[in-house]
Scaffold this motif. Structure first.
Motif, PDB file in Angstrom:
ATOM      1  N   ARG A  87      86.459  52.723  -8.222  1.00  0.00           N
ATOM      2  CA  ARG A  87      85.990  53.287  -8.929  1.00  0.00           C
ATOM      3  C   ARG A  87      84.488  53.015  -9.139  1.00  0.00           C
ATOM      4  NH1 ARG A  87      87.419  54.914 -15.427  1.00  0.00           N
ATOM      5  NH2 ARG A  87      85.544  56.067 -15.711  1.00  0.00           N
ATOM      6  N   ARG A  88      84.495  51.584  -9.246  1.00  0.00           N
ATOM      7  CA  ARG A  88      83.033  50.902  -8.924  1.00  0.00           C
ATOM      8  C   ARG A  88      82.152  51.153  -7.975  1.00  0.00           C
ATOM      9  NH1 ARG A  88      82.872  44.532 -10.789  1.00  0.00           N
ATOM     10  NH2 ARG A  88      84.017  45.766 -12.733  1.00  0.00           N
ATOM     11  N   MET A  89      82.644  51.220  -6.808  1.00  0.00           N
ATOM     12  CA  MET A  89      82.170  51.355  -5.659  1.00  0.00           C
ATOM     13  C   MET A  89      81.719  52.871  -5.389  1.00  0.00           C
ATOM     14  SD  MET A  89      83.614  50.955  -1.791  1.00  0.00           S
ATOM     15  CE  MET A  89      85.101  52.404  -1.942  1.00  0.00           C
ATOM     16  N   LEU A  90      82.642  53.775  -5.777  1.00  0.00           N
ATOM     17  CA  LEU A  90      82.082  55.387  -5.798  1.00  0.00           C
ATOM     18  C   LEU A  90      81.075  55.437  -6.749  1.00  0.00           C
ATOM     19  CD1 LEU A  90      85.712  56.988  -5.873  1.00  0.00           C
ATOM     20  CD2 LEU A  90      84.210  56.768  -3.696  1.00  0.00           C
ATOM     21  N   ARG A  91      81.210  54.653  -7.953  1.00  0.00           N
ATOM     22  CA  ARG A  91      79.786  54.957  -9.005  1.00  0.00           C
ATOM     23  C   ARG A  91      78.565  54.449  -8.263  1.00  0.00           C
ATOM     24  NH1 ARG A  91      80.268  55.950 -14.133  1.00  0.00           N
ATOM     25  NH2 ARG A  91      82.584  55.898 -15.068  1.00  0.00           N
ATOM     26  N   ARG A  92      78.532  53.704  -7.235  1.00  0.00           N
ATOM     27  CA  ARG A  92      77.406  53.043  -6.584  1.00  0.00           C
ATOM     28  C   ARG A  92      76.891  54.186  -5.387  1.00  0.00           C
ATOM     29  NH1 ARG A  92      78.172  47.145  -4.410  1.00  0.00           N
ATOM     30  NH2 ARG A  92      75.862  47.502  -3.855  1.00  0.00           N
ATOM     31  N   PHE A  93      77.737  54.839  -4.998  1.00  0.00           N
ATOM     32  CA  PHE A  93      77.424  56.045  -4.315  1.00  0.00           C
ATOM     33  C   PHE A  93      76.737  57.072  -5.014  1.00  0.00           C
ATOM     34  CE2 PHE A  93      80.812  54.259  -1.501  1.00  0.00           C
ATOM     35  CZ  PHE A  93      79.869  54.064  -0.351  1.00  0.00           C
ATOM     36  N   GLU A  94      77.467  57.359  -6.325  1.00  0.00           N
ATOM     37  CA  GLU A  94      76.951  58.580  -6.933  1.00  0.00           C
ATOM     38  C   GLU A  94      75.440  58.456  -7.536  1.00  0.00           C
ATOM     39  OE1 GLU A  94      79.820  58.371 -10.015  1.00  0.00           O
ATOM     40  OE2 GLU A  94      81.366  59.046  -8.587  1.00  0.00           O
ATOM     41  N   THR A  95      74.936  57.261  -7.437  1.00  0.00           N
ATOM     42  CA  THR A  95      73.503  56.882  -8.014  1.00  0.00           C
ATOM     43  C   THR A  95      72.364  57.016  -6.796  1.00  0.00           C
ATOM     44  OG1 THR A  95      73.871  54.402  -7.675  1.00  0.00           O
ATOM     45  CG2 THR A  95      74.251  55.500  -9.847  1.00  0.00           C
ATOM     46  N   LEU A  96      72.886  57.346  -5.472  1.00  0.00           N
ATOM     47  CA  LEU A  96      72.004  57.176  -4.493  1.00  0.00           C
ATOM     48  C   LEU A  96      71.038  58.090  -4.568  1.00  0.00           C
ATOM     49  CD1 LEU A  96      74.381  56.314  -1.837  1.00  0.00           C
ATOM     50  CD2 LEU A  96      72.804  54.744  -2.715  1.00  0.00           C
ATOM     51  N   ILE A  97      71.212  59.322  -5.440  1.00  0.00           N
ATOM     52  CA  ILE A  97      70.253  60.571  -5.321  1.00  0.00           C
ATOM     53  C   ILE A  97      69.904  60.792  -6.877  1.00  0.00           C
ATOM     54  CG2 ILE A  97      69.702  62.917  -5.019  1.00  0.00           C
ATOM     55  CD1 ILE A  97      71.618  62.979  -2.553  1.00  0.00           C
ATOM     56  N   ASP A  98      68.677  60.575  -7.057  1.00  0.00           N
ATOM     57  CA  ASP A  98      68.245  60.780  -8.512  1.00  0.00           C
ATOM     58  C   ASP A  98      68.593  62.440  -8.911  1.00  0.00           C
ATOM     59  OD1 ASP A  98      67.144  60.886 -11.090  1.00  0.00           O
ATOM     60  OD2 ASP A  98      65.254  60.387 -10.167  1.00  0.00           O
ATOM     61  N   PRO A  99      69.063  62.733  -9.729  1.00  0.00           N
ATOM     62  CA  PRO A  99      69.376  64.032 -10.159  1.00  0.00           C
ATOM     63  C   PRO A  99      68.216  64.536 -11.039  1.00  0.00           C
ATOM     64  CG  PRO A  99      70.554  62.817 -11.549  1.00  0.00           C
ATOM     65  CD  PRO A  99      70.188  61.714 -10.776  1.00  0.00           C
ATOM     66  N   PHE A 100      67.296  63.910 -11.378  1.00  0.00           N
ATOM     67  CA  PHE A 100      66.144  64.157 -12.020  1.00  0.00           C
ATOM     68  C   PHE A 100      64.756  64.078 -11.270  1.00  0.00           C
ATOM     69  CE2 PHE A 100      69.032  62.834 -15.385  1.00  0.00           C
ATOM     70  CZ  PHE A 100      69.249  64.045 -16.003  1.00  0.00           C
ATOM     71  N   GLY A 101      64.809  63.973  -9.909  1.00  0.00           N
ATOM     72  CA  GLY A 101      63.899  63.936  -9.137  1.00  0.00           C
ATOM     73  C   GLY A 101      63.084  65.387  -9.118  1.00  0.00           C
ATOM     74  N   LEU A 102      61.609  64.889  -8.850  1.00  0.00           N
ATOM     75  CA  LEU A 102      60.723  66.392  -8.967  1.00  0.00           C
ATOM     76  C   LEU A 102      60.370  66.607  -7.736  1.00  0.00           C
ATOM     77  CD1 LEU A 102      58.595  65.337 -12.047  1.00  0.00           C
ATOM     78  CD2 LEU A 102      60.642  66.863 -12.105  1.00  0.00           C
ATOM     79  N   GLY A 103      60.377  68.007  -7.103  1.00  0.00           N
ATOM     80  CA  GLY A 103      60.381  68.388  -6.058  1.00  0.00           C
ATOM     81  C   GLY A 103      58.511  68.566  -5.928  1.00  0.00           C
ATOM     82  N   ARG A 104      58.059  68.787  -4.681  1.00  0.00           N
ATOM     83  CA  ARG A 104      56.487  69.052  -4.567  1.00  0.00           C
ATOM     84  C   ARG A 104      56.252  70.595  -4.687  1.00  0.00           C
ATOM     85  NH1 ARG A 104      55.797  66.899   1.408  1.00  0.00           N
ATOM     86  NH2 ARG A 104      57.553  67.979   1.692  1.00  0.00           N
ATOM     87  N   GLY A 105      55.709  70.710  -5.782  1.00  0.00           N
ATOM     88  CA  GLY A 105      55.360  72.122  -6.395  1.00  0.00           C
ATOM     89  C   GLY A 105      56.588  73.006  -6.986  1.00  0.00           C
ATOM     90  N   ALA A 106      56.049  74.237  -7.213  1.00  0.00           N
ATOM     91  CA  ALA A 106      57.165  75.131  -7.910  1.00  0.00           C
ATOM     92  C   ALA A 106      58.019  75.622  -6.731  1.00  0.00           C
ATOM     93  CB  ALA A 106      56.570  76.358  -8.563  1.00  0.00           C
ATOM     94  N   PRO A 107      59.358  75.972  -7.008  1.00  0.00           N
ATOM     95  CA  PRO A 107      60.180  76.566  -6.154  1.00  0.00           C
ATOM     96  C   PRO A 107      59.726  77.993  -5.606  1.00  0.00           C
ATOM     97  CG  PRO A 107      61.277  76.087  -7.988  1.00  0.00           C
ATOM     98  CD  PRO A 107      59.883  75.819  -8.512  1.00  0.00           C
ATOM     99  N   PRO A 108      59.577  78.037  -4.300  1.00  0.00           N
ATOM    100  CA  PRO A 108      58.865  79.126  -3.590  1.00  0.00           C
ATOM    101  C   PRO A 108      59.790  80.463  -3.630  1.00  0.00           C
ATOM    102  CG  PRO A 108      59.899  77.873  -1.996  1.00  0.00           C
ATOM    103  CD  PRO A 108      59.960  77.274  -3.217  1.00  0.00           C
ATOM    104  N   ALA A 109      59.130  81.803  -3.321  1.00  0.00           N
ATOM    105  CA  ALA A 109      60.041  82.929  -3.304  1.00  0.00           C
ATOM    106  C   ALA A 109      60.226  83.038  -1.937  1.00  0.00           C
ATOM    107  CB  ALA A 109      59.244  84.107  -3.845  1.00  0.00           C
ATOM    108  N   GLY A 110      61.266  83.685  -1.518  1.00  0.00           N
ATOM    109  CA  GLY A 110      61.874  84.086  -0.082  1.00  0.00           C
ATOM    110  C   GLY A 110      63.048  83.153  -0.075  1.00  0.00           C
ATOM    111  N   LEU A 111      64.029  83.532   0.513  1.00  0.00           N
ATOM    112  CA  LEU A 111      65.333  82.992   0.680  1.00  0.00           C
ATOM    113  C   LEU A 111      65.305  81.542   1.238  1.00  0.00           C
ATOM    114  CD1 LEU A 111      68.404  82.956  -0.795  1.00  0.00           C
ATOM    115  CD2 LEU A 111      68.972  84.024   1.480  1.00  0.00           C
ATOM    116  N   LEU A 112      64.676  81.694   2.413  1.00  0.00           N
ATOM    117  CA  LEU A 112      64.769  80.627   3.307  1.00  0.00           C
ATOM    118  C   LEU A 112      63.726  79.434   2.933  1.00  0.00           C
ATOM    119  CD1 LEU A 112      64.742  82.032   7.000  1.00  0.00           C
ATOM    120  CD2 LEU A 112      66.481  81.114   5.837  1.00  0.00           C
TER     121      LEU A 112
END
Length: 618
Positions: free
Chosen positions: A2-27
């Motif tokens: 469980r401890r090892m899996l928790r370390r994997f779960e923190t590799l991506i920040d869920p509150f990271g910010l992207g560059r700019g606003a979400p664009p229109a267009g599916l792709l």
């Protein structure tokens, strides 16, 4: 573990910010979020590749094992092929489970949970920055549904492509190589199968996508309608029209079901056709393999591998078809949500916007014009100066433009003409956050957040101490009823939650909480829009006394239909049809005998208290 899996779960920040606003267009919308986690997407692709190759290797080993057993004596079989058997065991016992473990951790712990949360977070941040009109023009439940559903749908569609389509592609390519190595004729049925499946995809995918989008839109509309009914349940109950609501809801449910069935009809058609094509592939490959074995062109092991691979491939293609239902549903949900989430902000800060400073509190309206985008203006050329520390009252018939004028001061909408200045600074050139931080507002329709009483009062000043919160509540005549509150979870007093929009409180109680909130905020400019309309006379007298102290030294703009509540203001501004019709004190306007005097007569004197009567007689 469980401890090892928790370390994997923190590799991506869920509150990271992207560059700019979400664009229109599916792709473009997909690319915006994928590029934020592209190393992990590549890792998942690599893991899928490893799992597929390991799977193909096992089938190849089974054929190899059949041929070795056919050509070897049982007594010396292990000794003669020891290292070949060890290599097979390493792939089956170590490499394949390891590749599966990596793929599982990437799919369950690392990528989808964090990416889903990040999409929701960034979508929420973008949507919450939309102009006030954005929320007026849509169901709040529908907006919530799109923000909450787009994240998991986008993430699931990515993992589905990797887990199903990518794996099948790798598997089919590997089978093609193995078949070509055995006999070039063996690739003919597989090539024809790939061509037919590709043609089916080209023909059916656009149709499935369009129907999936329509199904997602119908589901979103249904969610919005249900949320609208639940959010206005008191009105629904009071008017006692369940038959009307049932008919409307039935239409919404029926439309959603019909859209879903329309989508499923097409998917069922595709599934049946694919099943027939798979059957033809198995039959032709099997017949060809047996024929080649009979002529000595293929070994028994190669025949077993060919049949095993096509059987596995057809099973996987069936899995792809079952996945396609969910995949296209997710694509439809993402495309539908994107149309709301990726909408550009209609009201934004200028790039050089500075924080507003309010040393004095002068408010100046210069030729202000606004009409909600219509041909007829609601505010038509208003010129008005509110001096620092002056208290003015806005008076007029319903629809005269009073509330619209203060909404423009708060920059809930951009002007269509003219400008508004606070201490000489054009509000269009300052940040919206600093502008609204400088203005305290109490509206007639008070809505509270479903949080504790303490959190609601401290909303304008989150760092306020408990003592300051309680002091503000006492000044707003709210403390006595607050200490007696409790909720279903046993929280009491200032910790009690008030329900959605404060539904657990009466209108007067909500209004007193709102007044306490503004008292605590203590902004230099104060806007009161029917601030005491929901209060009884006794409580109103107490609140008016507290508001008198609150208004001391502040610039105040008050709106009231009950003229007695603002008759003692320094100056009254009478509005009519979006323009200023009269201005002056209560006594001056009565003596003039114009619109204000007419409104006053209709209220039978307005029930003025003695001190206002005395001031009016001066």
């Amino acid at each position: 573990m469980r401890r090892m899996l928790r370390r994997f779960e923190t590799l991506i920040d869920p509150f990271g910010l992207g560059r700019g606003a979400p664009p229109a267009g599916l792709l473009a919308f997909y690319r915006h979020f994928i590029r934020q986690v592209w190393p992990w997407i590549l890792a998942l692709l690599a893991a899928g590749l490893a799992v597929s190759l390991a799977e193909v290797a096992i089938y190849s080993y089974v054929g190899r094992l059949v041929d070795l057993m056919a050509s070897s004596a049982p007594g010396d079989f292990v000794a003669a092929h020891f290292w070949t058997l060890v290599l097979m065991a390493v792939v089956v016992v170590l490499l394949r489970p390891l590749a599966n473990a990596v793929q599982t951790v990437l799919s369950n712990q690392i990528l989808p949970p964090a990416l889903t949360a990040r999409i929701r977070w960034q979508s929420h941040r973008h949507v919450i920055g939309q102009a006030y009109a954005f929320f007026q023009n849509d169901f709040s439940g529908r907006i919530v549904s799109k923000v909450m559903m787009t994240g998991p749908s986008l993430t699931q569609s990515i993992t589905q492509v990797i887990d199903a389509l990518w794996v099948v592609t790798v598997f089919a390519t590997s089978a093609f190589v193995i078949f070509a190595d055995a006999d070039t004729l063996m690739v003919v049925p597989l090539t024809l199968w790939i061509g037919v499946v590709a043609a089916m995809a080209v023909f059916f995918v656009p149709k499935v996508r369009a129907r999936a989008e329509a199904s997602a839109e119908a589901r979103s509309q249904l969610t919005g309608r249900v949320a609208d009914v639940y959010g206005n349940i008191q009105t629904v109950k009071l008017f006692a029209r369940p038959d009307v609501e049932d008919r409307g809801m039935r239409r919404a449910f029926s439309d959603q079901v019909e859209r879903l069935l329309d989508q499923n009809r097409l998917l069922t058609t595709v599934s049946v056709l694919l099943s027939v094509v798979n059957g033809v592939l198995i039959a032709t490959t099997g017949a060809l393999a047996v024929r080649l074995w009979m002529t000595g062109a293929m070994t028994p092991g190669e025949t077993a591998v060919a049949l095993g691979l096509v059987m596995r491939l057809t099973v996987m293609s069936g899995r792809v078809m079952s996945t396609l239902t969910s995949l296209f549903d997710n694509l439809g949900t993402v495309e539908d949500g994107m149309k709301t989430i990726a909408r550009p902000h209609a009201l934004v800060d200028r790039p050089d916007a500075a924080a507003l400073a309010v040393p004095k509190g002068e408010v100046r309206f210069e030729a202000v014009r606004f009409g909600y985008g219509g041909a007829r203006p609601v505010i038509d050329g208003i010129d008005l100066v509110v001096r620092p520390g002056e208290r003015i009252g806005l008076v007029g018939r319903s629809g005269a433009g009073k509330t619209t004028l203060v909404s423009l001061l708060l920059r809930l909408y951009d002007l269509e003409g003219g400008r508004i200045l606070i201490d000489g600074a054009d509000i269009a050139g300052v940040t919206q956050t600093s502008l609204r931080a400088a203005i305290g507002v109490v509206t007639q329709d008070t809505a509270l957040l479903n949080r504790s009483i303490r959190a609601n009062i401290a909303y304008g000043r989150p760092d306020a101490s408990d003592e300051a919160v309680i002091a503000a509540a006492k000044r707003a005549a709210a403390h006595d009823f607050i200490v007696g509150l409790s909720d279903l979870k046993g929280r009491k007093g200032y910790d009690a939650h008030v329900g959605e929009r404060g539904v657990k409180l009466s209108g007067g109680q909500r209004q007193r909480i709102a007044i306490a909130r503004v008292l605590l905020k203590n902004a230099p400019i104060l806007v009161l829009d029917e601030a005491t309309s929901a209060l009884d006379s006794e409580i109103e007298a107490v609140i008016q006394e507290q508001l008198g102290g609150l208004m001391e030294g502040k610039t105040v703009i008050a709106i009231a239909h009950r003229l007695s509540t603002i008759a003692a203001m320094d100056r009254l501004i009478v509005m009519d049809a979006g323009r200023i019709a009269e201005t002056g004190s209560h006594a001056e306007l009565l003596a003039r005998g114009g619109l204000y005097a007419e409104l006053w007569r209709r209220q039978s004197g307005g029930f003025l208290p003695e001190e206002i009567e005395a001031k009016a007689a001066e």
